[in-house]
Design a protein around this motif. Structure first.
Motif, short mmCIF file in Angstrom:
data_model
loop_
_atom_site.label_atom_id
_atom_site.label_comp_id
_atom_site.label_asym_id
_atom_site.label_seq_id
_atom_site.Cartn_x
_atom_site.Cartn_y
_atom_site.Cartn_z
N ALA A 65 40.56 45.20 40.42
CA ALA A 65 39.60 45.51 39.36
C ALA A 65 39.59 44.41 38.30
O ALA A 65 38.52 43.94 37.88
CB ALA A 65 39.92 46.87 38.73
N LEU A 66 40.78 43.98 37.85
CA LEU A 66 40.85 42.91 36.86
C LEU A 66 40.30 41.60 37.42
O LEU A 66 39.55 40.89 36.74
CB LEU A 66 42.29 42.71 36.39
CG LEU A 66 42.63 43.33 35.05
CD1 LEU A 66 42.58 44.83 35.10
CD2 LEU A 66 43.94 42.82 34.55
N THR A 67 40.69 41.29 38.65
CA THR A 67 40.23 40.05 39.29
C THR A 67 38.72 40.04 39.39
O THR A 67 38.07 39.02 39.12
CB THR A 67 40.89 39.92 40.68
OG1 THR A 67 42.31 39.91 40.51
CG2 THR A 67 40.46 38.65 41.38
N THR A 68 38.14 41.16 39.75
CA THR A 68 36.68 41.27 39.86
C THR A 68 36.02 41.04 38.51
O THR A 68 35.02 40.32 38.41
CB THR A 68 36.28 42.64 40.45
OG1 THR A 68 36.89 42.78 41.74
CG2 THR A 68 34.78 42.79 40.56
N LEU A 69 36.56 41.65 37.45
CA LEU A 69 36.00 41.44 36.10
C LEU A 69 36.09 39.97 35.68
O LEU A 69 35.13 39.43 35.13
CB LEU A 69 36.74 42.30 35.08
CG LEU A 69 36.20 43.69 34.83
CD1 LEU A 69 37.11 44.45 33.87
CD2 LEU A 69 34.79 43.64 34.29
N ILE A 70 37.22 39.36 35.93
CA ILE A 70 37.41 37.95 35.57
C ILE A 70 36.33 37.09 36.23
O ILE A 70 35.68 36.28 35.58
CB ILE A 70 38.81 37.45 35.98
CG1 ILE A 70 39.89 38.12 35.12
CG2 ILE A 70 38.91 35.93 35.89
CD1 ILE A 70 41.30 37.94 35.65
N ARG A 71 36.16 37.31 37.51
CA ARG A 71 35.21 36.49 38.27
C ARG A 71 33.76 36.84 37.94
O ARG A 71 32.93 35.96 37.73
CB ARG A 71 35.47 36.64 39.77
CG ARG A 71 36.89 36.26 40.20
CD ARG A 71 37.17 34.83 40.03
NE ARG A 71 36.44 34.12 41.05
CZ ARG A 71 36.74 32.91 41.49
NH1 ARG A 71 37.75 32.27 40.97
NH2 ARG A 71 36.03 32.34 42.42
N ASN A 72 33.46 38.12 37.87
CA ASN A 72 32.08 38.56 37.62
C ASN A 72 31.59 38.16 36.24
O ASN A 72 30.43 37.81 36.06
CB ASN A 72 31.98 40.08 37.80
CG ASN A 72 30.56 40.57 37.72
OD1 ASN A 72 29.68 40.06 38.41
ND2 ASN A 72 30.31 41.54 36.87
N ARG A 73 32.49 38.20 35.26
CA ARG A 73 32.09 37.87 33.89
C ARG A 73 32.35 36.40 33.57
O ARG A 73 32.20 35.96 32.45
CB ARG A 73 32.82 38.78 32.89
CG ARG A 73 32.46 40.26 33.19
CD ARG A 73 33.04 41.22 32.21
NE ARG A 73 32.17 41.23 31.04
CZ ARG A 73 32.62 41.18 29.79
NH1 ARG A 73 33.89 41.13 29.54
NH2 ARG A 73 31.77 41.19 28.79
N GLN A 74 32.79 35.64 34.58
CA GLN A 74 33.04 34.21 34.46
C GLN A 74 33.95 33.89 33.28
O GLN A 74 33.70 32.99 32.48
CB GLN A 74 31.73 33.44 34.38
CG GLN A 74 30.87 33.65 35.60
CD GLN A 74 29.53 32.96 35.52
OE1 GLN A 74 29.17 32.36 34.51
NE2 GLN A 74 28.76 33.04 36.59
#
Length: 180
Positions: A65-74
């Motif tokens: 979940a954190l990794t996805t947020l980091i990548r998705n929100r650049q």
């Protein structure tokens, strides 16, 4: 300079108008996931944050979940391993563009593990095992891709369940050394 500090569930968040958000990921992923997700949502898209990590891992879904947020929100993230960064918490560390370790940092690379405390029927357990097998391969691939270099070394460490020191991580170019 305005600054606020909040502490809940293993996550300490420091906000300042002039500094990147600082988020401490301490303990098991389950203990800090919710607060860390909320803290990342407070960082503007494309913004900066620093993770201070001392985590033995835990839920791969929480780390994902954190990794996805980091990548998705650049987000532009720095990961600092204070002591341990193992298992699922490695996903968050790998997602950071800048990675800092000490010579004493310890990181455990291994294949995903699963457990269930629920009572399930054989058919559901069979479907879960199939899902888990596929997800294990995909998470290993994601972690290797996020680290971005030393692919063969990361795969070997993961397959062999290796404990890796900060100095070893630096030697293969996956992090920078900070002296303490």
């Amino acid at each position: 300079m305005e600054s606020t500090r909040a502490c809940t569930g293993g996550v300490v968040m420091a906000k300042s108008k002039k500094r990147p958000a600082e988020i401490a990921l301490i303990g098991e992923v389950d203990d800090w996931e919710e607060d860390a997700v909320k803290a990342l949502l407070d960082v503007a898209p494309g913004g900066e944050c620093t993770f201070y990590i001392d985590s033995m891992g835990g839920s791969v879904y929480g780390a994902l979940a954190l990794t996805t947020l980091i990548r998705n929100r650049q987000l532009r993230c720095t990961g600092v391993v204070l002591g341990e960064c193992s298992s699922a918490s490695l996903l968050v560390f790998a997602a950071c563009q800048k990675r800092l370790v000490t010579r004493y940092s310890t990181l455990l690379f291994h294949r995903m593990r699963w457990q269930s405390d629920k009572r399930v029927g054989a058919e559901e357990a069979h479907r879960w095992a199939q899902h888990f097998d596929e997800m294990e391969k995909e998470i290993d691939e994601l972690q290797s891709r996020l680290f971005g270099s030393a692919d063969a070394v990361v795969r070997a460490w993961t397959a062999g369940s290796h404990y890796v020191t900060g100095a070893q991580l630096v030697a293969v170019g996956l992090a920078e050394l900070i002296e303490i």
